[in-house]
Design a protein around this motif. Sequence first.
Motif, mmCIF file in Angstrom:
data_model
loop_
_atom_site.group_PDB
_atom_site.id
_atom_site.type_symbol
_atom_site.label_atom_id
_atom_site.label_comp_id
_atom_site.label_asym_id
_atom_site.label_seq_id
_atom_site.Cartn_x
_atom_site.Cartn_y
_atom_site.Cartn_z
ATOM 1 N N ALA A 158 -5.886 -11.621 -4.098
ATOM 2 C CA ALA A 158 -5.674 -11.911 -2.683
ATOM 3 C C ALA A 158 -6.818 -11.394 -1.826
ATOM 4 N N LEU A 159 -7.711 -10.593 -2.416
ATOM 5 C CA LEU A 159 -8.842 -10.037 -1.692
ATOM 6 C C LEU A 159 -10.129 -10.562 -2.314
ATOM 7 N N PRO A 160 -10.985 -11.189 -1.525
ATOM 8 C CA PRO A 160 -12.205 -11.773 -2.101
ATOM 9 C C PRO A 160 -13.120 -10.712 -2.701
ATOM 10 N N GLU A 161 -13.952 -11.141 -3.605
ATOM 11 C CA GLU A 161 -14.939 -10.254 -4.219
ATOM 12 C C GLU A 161 -15.818 -9.632 -3.140
ATOM 13 N N GLY A 162 -16.108 -8.350 -3.319
ATOM 14 C CA GLY A 162 -16.952 -7.650 -2.357
ATOM 15 C C GLY A 162 -16.181 -6.869 -1.317
ATOM 16 N N TRP A 163 -14.870 -7.112 -1.215
ATOM 17 C CA TRP A 163 -14.029 -6.373 -0.270
ATOM 18 C C TRP A 163 -13.220 -5.329 -1.046
ATOM 19 N N ASN A 164 -13.010 -4.190 -0.418
ATOM 20 C CA ASN A 164 -12.437 -3.032 -1.099
ATOM 21 C C ASN A 164 -11.323 -2.454 -0.243
ATOM 22 N N ALA A 165 -10.077 -2.603 -0.678
ATOM 23 C CA ALA A 165 -8.916 -2.181 0.110
ATOM 24 C C ALA A 165 -8.664 -0.684 -0.056
ATOM 25 N N ARG A 166 -9.526 0.103 0.575
ATOM 26 C CA ARG A 166 -9.378 1.551 0.573
ATOM 27 C C ARG A 166 -9.673 2.080 1.972
ATOM 28 N N ASN A 167 -9.246 3.298 2.224
ATOM 29 C CA ASN A 167 -9.622 3.962 3.470
ATOM 30 C C ASN A 167 -9.746 5.455 3.222
ATOM 31 N N ARG A 168 -10.233 6.164 4.217
ATOM 32 C CA ARG A 168 -10.499 7.592 4.097
ATOM 33 C C ARG A 168 -9.565 8.423 4.954
ATOM 34 N N LEU A 169 -8.391 7.888 5.279
ATOM 35 C CA LEU A 169 -7.413 8.677 6.021
ATOM 36 C C LEU A 169 -7.154 9.980 5.273
ATOM 37 N N VAL A 170 -7.278 11.108 5.944
ATOM 38 C CA VAL A 170 -7.210 12.464 5.356
ATOM 39 C C VAL A 170 -8.041 12.557 4.076
ATOM 40 N N GLU A 171 -9.082 11.769 3.976
ATOM 41 C CA GLU A 171 -10.043 11.669 2.870
ATOM 42 C C GLU A 171 -9.453 11.104 1.581
ATOM 43 N N TYR A 172 -8.185 11.348 1.305
ATOM 44 C CA TYR A 172 -7.583 10.830 0.079
ATOM 45 C C TYR A 172 -7.111 9.381 0.223
ATOM 46 N N GLY A 173 -7.004 8.912 1.466
ATOM 47 C CA GLY A 173 -6.608 7.530 1.703
ATOM 48 C C GLY A 173 -5.113 7.366 1.867
ATOM 49 N N GLY A 174 -4.722 6.441 2.732
ATOM 50 C CA GLY A 174 -3.317 6.107 2.928
ATOM 51 C C GLY A 174 -3.061 4.657 2.581
ATOM 52 N N ARG A 175 -1.810 4.243 2.734
ATOM 53 C CA ARG A 175 -1.444 2.851 2.471
ATOM 54 C C ARG A 175 -2.464 1.939 3.143
ATOM 55 N N SER A 176 -3.099 1.069 2.346
ATOM 56 C CA SER A 176 -4.304 0.385 2.814
ATOM 57 C C SER A 176 -4.133 -1.103 3.087
ATOM 58 N N TRP A 177 -2.973 -1.673 2.868
ATOM 59 C CA TRP A 177 -2.796 -3.098 3.112
ATOM 60 C C TRP A 177 -1.308 -3.428 3.188
ATOM 61 N N ARG A 178 -1.002 -4.566 3.772
ATOM 62 C CA ARG A 178 0.361 -5.127 3.785
ATOM 63 C C ARG A 178 0.248 -6.646 3.725
ATOM 64 N N PRO A 179 1.129 -7.306 2.957
ATOM 65 C CA PRO A 179 1.136 -8.777 2.983
ATOM 66 C C PRO A 179 1.742 -9.283 4.275
ATOM 67 N N LEU A 180 1.186 -10.359 4.785
ATOM 68 C CA LEU A 180 1.696 -10.961 6.012
ATOM 69 C C LEU A 180 2.779 -11.981 5.694
#
Length: 619
Positions: free
Chosen positions: A56-78
């Motif tokens: 569901a995520l094209p190549e080159g995109w990375n569903a991560r984040n740096r919330l509190v450095e460890y990362g939090g829930r990073s996506w939701r389906p619409l």
Amino acid sequence: MSISPIDVARTDGGPQWVEAVATAAGVEVWWDEPRPHEGGRRCVVRRLPDGTRTDALPEGWNARNRLVEYGGRSWRPLPGGGLVFTNWSDQRLYRLDDGGTPVPLTPEGPSRYGDLYLPPGRAEVWAVRETNDVRDLVAVPLDGGGVRVIVKAQHFLMNPRISPDGRKVAWIGWDHPNMPWDGTELCVAPLNDDGTAGPYEVVAGGPSESVTQAEWRDAGSLYAVTDPTGWWNVHLVPLGGGPARNLTPMESEFGVAMWKPGLATFAVAEDGRLVVVHGTADHRRLGVLDPETGELREVGGDATHWSATVSVAGGKAAAVKGTPYTPLEVTLVGLDDGAHEVVSPPKPLPDRALLPTPETVTIEGVHAHLYPPSGAQGPGPYVIFVHGGPTGSMPLLLDLEIAYFTSRGIGVAVVNYGGSTGYGRAYRERLRHQWGVVDVQDCAKVARGLVERGVADASRIAIRGGSAGGWTTVAALVHSDVFAGGVAHYAITDPESWAAETHDFESRYLDGLVGPLPETRQRYTERSPLLNAFRASGPCLMLHGLEDAIVDVSQAQRFTAELDKHGKEWALLTFPGEQHGWRREETIVAVLEAELAFYGLIFDMETPDVPPLTLKGRA
């Protein structure tokens, strides 16, 4: 035959953030998974009711984040397809419609977003926003149009949830010096007409009670996992000041340490039942709880571990299970019949004969999992594996990193030392003000226990770990004489300097683990591996990522400099592009090969299939 490092890299990590979605055709399942061979990105996968899987995520995109450095829930389906997600490279929120390209919803800048939530009936995504160590709950319209602040409250926030009538918002918050497993507050506030929250009240939790997750039952009550009894149990929390009712009054953990905001250990089904992940670090189960009768029916089958992610739709639960012989797999479980359907793609696995058969033991009150080496005959070399955290644990689960060593004749003992989660608050708080003491002693107890059992050679026992496990590794080398050497991945080596250098989330963590500064500075000095490097009982291999924002590489550099000054043996390998943990296939391979070569040196074993390692200070 033995397991190759590529085998490990290709199965490294597991699915997370699962979501079940009911459609006219059946239940869709979404999850994200690591792609070590794609530079370590996390890709969101969608599995349709007919069994078709697509990225569901094209190549080159990375569903991560740096919330509190460890990362939090990073996506939701619409609804109807597509998703909203955070992208690693710029930390912005994006919307992606089916067949389209990602469109940014948030502006460029220093802000990070995580713990995403789609409030029913609103065309917006809610998230925790983090900007220069300031956090708030915000709403972002799905068609763009700016960011609205909903809540400014505690220093740390997570778990935003809208009430079924749309008139209230709930969240969990806490302040320094607490960590989320120490004490958090479950808060509820009215939602104003402009979408901002009014004054809030604390309905559960407190300075010594940890609420880990909350979901609305109805407009007047919430289900919450909290631990006033010393165990994370599910409670029904009414609004208006009435007492909470424990729905699972047992010595079983229905929650986990919230290192990543958005982890979920229960979900509420359409018919009101709860799907719960619970148990101990030795066995995490999946069950269906009737909140009216308290009946808890197990539906986890033969899995020894269920991860802290679960979602319910259409009478089925989507969750992630594993066993000592199968990897973590996204699984659909029928709430009524308990039927299991694995929906994630199979991973290539080595021959079952190469996998160790683990044993769960308790040695002098310390919990551990033993993984015997292949072809073991009499006492042999063993490595003590120390988990990170230290508020965490290692489950009873297939780990090809462990099997990589056991298939080569090196036994592994995973130690869930005092301070580990999964055994109640009392066991977790054995480490309070005792970090660098209890963890070291517990690892030494297990090592000596292996010798007494006749399975380990006392002269060939090493210790290894990452992050806080790396701290215990180097602390054990300088504060005990049990270990012939140690391997420390992205390790803390000097607690006082780390507390000053590290990120906001953990900047006061050591108040509880060692003691507040400056009042307890003497403890820091006495326990610091850096300041006691001259006592090292054996060589040390240090491994560190050059982009690590949690433990700076200087921690490893200063420690190895001290080892060198005192004529000790050491090696330091650093990896560009890696943060706090290994995500790239080439790094995972290089790390495993270096670690095996190190054991070959200190155990006097031949390791012809890996590049040689040179220890500084070795004649």
